[in-house]
Enzyme design. Structure first.
Site, PDB file in Angstrom:
ATOM      1  N   ASP A  87     -30.996 -56.496  24.240  1.00  0.00           N
ATOM      2  CA  ASP A  87     -31.541 -55.424  25.074  1.00  0.00           C
ATOM      3  C   ASP A  87     -30.469 -54.678  25.853  1.00  0.00           C
ATOM      4  O   ASP A  87     -29.387 -55.205  26.129  1.00  0.00           O
ATOM      5  CB  ASP A  87     -32.516 -56.016  26.101  1.00  0.00           C
ATOM      6  CG  ASP A  87     -33.805 -56.502  25.470  1.00  0.00           C
ATOM      7  OD1 ASP A  87     -33.863 -56.604  24.230  1.00  0.00           O
ATOM      8  OD2 ASP A  87     -34.747 -56.784  26.228  1.00  0.00           O
ATOM      9  N   HIS A 138     -36.865 -49.176  24.436  1.00  0.00           N
ATOM     10  CA  HIS A 138     -36.761 -49.953  25.682  1.00  0.00           C
ATOM     11  C   HIS A 138     -36.775 -49.001  26.887  1.00  0.00           C
ATOM     12  O   HIS A 138     -36.215 -49.327  27.942  1.00  0.00           O
ATOM     13  CB  HIS A 138     -35.489 -50.795  25.647  1.00  0.00           C
ATOM     14  CG  HIS A 138     -35.446 -51.923  26.644  1.00  0.00           C
ATOM     15  ND1 HIS A 138     -36.506 -52.782  26.870  1.00  0.00           N
ATOM     16  CD2 HIS A 138     -34.449 -52.354  27.480  1.00  0.00           C
ATOM     17  CE1 HIS A 138     -36.165 -53.667  27.790  1.00  0.00           C
ATOM     18  NE2 HIS A 138     -34.927 -53.430  28.191  1.00  0.00           N
ATOM     19  N   HIS A 142     -34.765 -47.608  31.788  1.00  0.00           N
ATOM     20  CA  HIS A 142     -35.006 -49.012  32.126  1.00  0.00           C
ATOM     21  C   HIS A 142     -35.931 -49.114  33.343  1.00  0.00           C
ATOM     22  O   HIS A 142     -35.701 -49.883  34.289  1.00  0.00           O
ATOM     23  CB  HIS A 142     -33.696 -49.775  32.379  1.00  0.00           C
ATOM     24  CG  HIS A 142     -33.805 -51.233  32.067  1.00  0.00           C
ATOM     25  ND1 HIS A 142     -34.011 -52.193  33.030  1.00  0.00           N
ATOM     26  CD2 HIS A 142     -33.771 -51.893  30.895  1.00  0.00           C
ATOM     27  CE1 HIS A 142     -34.078 -53.380  32.461  1.00  0.00           C
ATOM     28  NE2 HIS A 142     -33.941 -53.229  31.167  1.00  0.00           N
ATOM     29  N   HIS A 233     -28.901 -60.015  25.872  1.00  0.00           N
ATOM     30  CA  HIS A 233     -28.504 -58.665  26.309  1.00  0.00           C
ATOM     31  C   HIS A 233     -27.094 -58.357  25.835  1.00  0.00           C
ATOM     32  O   HIS A 233     -26.156 -59.076  26.219  1.00  0.00           O
ATOM     33  CB  HIS A 233     -28.571 -58.572  27.845  1.00  0.00           C
ATOM     34  CG  HIS A 233     -29.944 -58.799  28.393  1.00  0.00           C
ATOM     35  ND1 HIS A 233     -30.473 -60.051  28.566  1.00  0.00           N
ATOM     36  CD2 HIS A 233     -30.894 -57.927  28.779  1.00  0.00           C
ATOM     37  CE1 HIS A 233     -31.704 -59.940  29.052  1.00  0.00           C
ATOM     38  NE2 HIS A 233     -31.988 -58.663  29.196  1.00  0.00           N
TER      39      HIS A 233
HETATM   40 NI    NI Z   1     -33.874 -54.574  29.620  1.00  0.00          NI
END
Ligand code: NI
Length: 278
Positions: A87, A138, A142, A233
């Site tokens: 991510d 995504h 954010h 991530h």
């Molecule tokens: Ni995220």
């Protein structure tokens, strides 16, 4: 010039020795040793290279039916398929490092990218797609979608979807809400309007707290089961450092890496086969 008898005998001896060594040229040479001696410096010893384990190519379909449902944190648990997800990228130095590691092992992963980062790093985003990985939505900034109106959610998703398509030519097929924060009503709205299932996770190594690469690896290895969706991530450098041992450990345990869409397609197929058996 006078030659002393001692020097004379030394000269004669050296001529005799060199004459002898000349005759030895026809003798078989001793077998070569592994170390190759160079004219200067120490002997060269070839480095030991450990072969990189390879994920077998899994020919699962990528298309999942709408009947698969609104949200998922894992796939079907009867098969050793798992999905690695990364991510908050793409990131200019971490993501290329990660892509090299994935390519060396024939692993396909899923990247939940932030729209702003796609805009900043278009070539890197194209590389992700060109190397066979999946891209998911995504959001643009954010954002915590629980705090947004439906219109606010649409703005975040629309803008990200548009830049992914214009940059890579492919449509994102799933979404992951930042922080995992999304009300059930919002998940249903997104599924209805975009066709995106909400993708959460079954394994969370909390790598964003930067506990150290070996802790990230052991948390993932200890918690992953058949069908796991694993959260990580590519924003954090120590996470990338943890990945070779993580990938190799999971492969050694017999897990096979697929993308999120492949995991969902396989889950749907497993559900169909179970319903026909009953
Ligand atoms: Ni995220």
């Amino acid at each position: 010039m006078k030659i002393s008898p001692l020097l004379y005998s030394l000269l004669a001896a050296s001529l005799f020795i060199s004459g002898c060594s000349g005759k030895d040229e026809n003798k078989p040479k001793p077998p070569q040793t592994k170390a190759i001696k160079t004219q200067s410096g120490p002997a060269y010893i070839p480095p030991r290279v450990r072969p990189t384990p390879s994920n077998p190519t899994v020919n699962l379909p990528f298309n999942f039916p709408r009947s698969i449902g609104v949200s998922h944190s894992r796939g079907d648990t009867s098969q050793p398929y798992i999905a690695m997800t990364f991510d908050d990228g793409p990131h200019p130095t971490n993501t290329p490092r990660l892509l090299d590691m994935l390519r060396a092992r024939n692993i396909k992963a899923t990247f939940y990218v932030i729209g702003e980062n796609v805009k900043r790093y278009p070539a890197l985003t194209r590389r992700i797609v060109a190397e066979g990985h999946e891209i998911g939505n995504h959001t643009w900034t954010h954002a915590n979608l629980k705090k947004l109106s439906d219109q606010g959610i649409r703005r975040e998703l629309d803008r990200t979807k548009a830049i992914i398509i214009s940059t890579t030519g492919v449509q994102p097929r799933t979404m992951r809400p930042p922080y995992g924060a999304l009300f059930q009503r919002q998940r249903e709205m997104i599924f209805r309007e975009y066709g995106y299932p909400t993708i959460l996770w079954a394994v969370d190594p909390q790598d964003w707290k930067r506990p150290g690469p070996s802790v990230v690896t052991s948390r993932i290895l200890n918690s992953t089961r058949n069908g796991s969706i694993v959260l990580a991530h590519d924003l954090h450098a120590p996470t990338i450092t943890a990945m070779p041992a993580t990938f190799d450990g999971l492969l050694k345990k017999g897990y096979r890496f697929v993308t999120v869409s492949q995991l969902l397609a396989q889950k749907a197929a497993a559900q169909r086969s179970r319903s026909t058996v009953q």
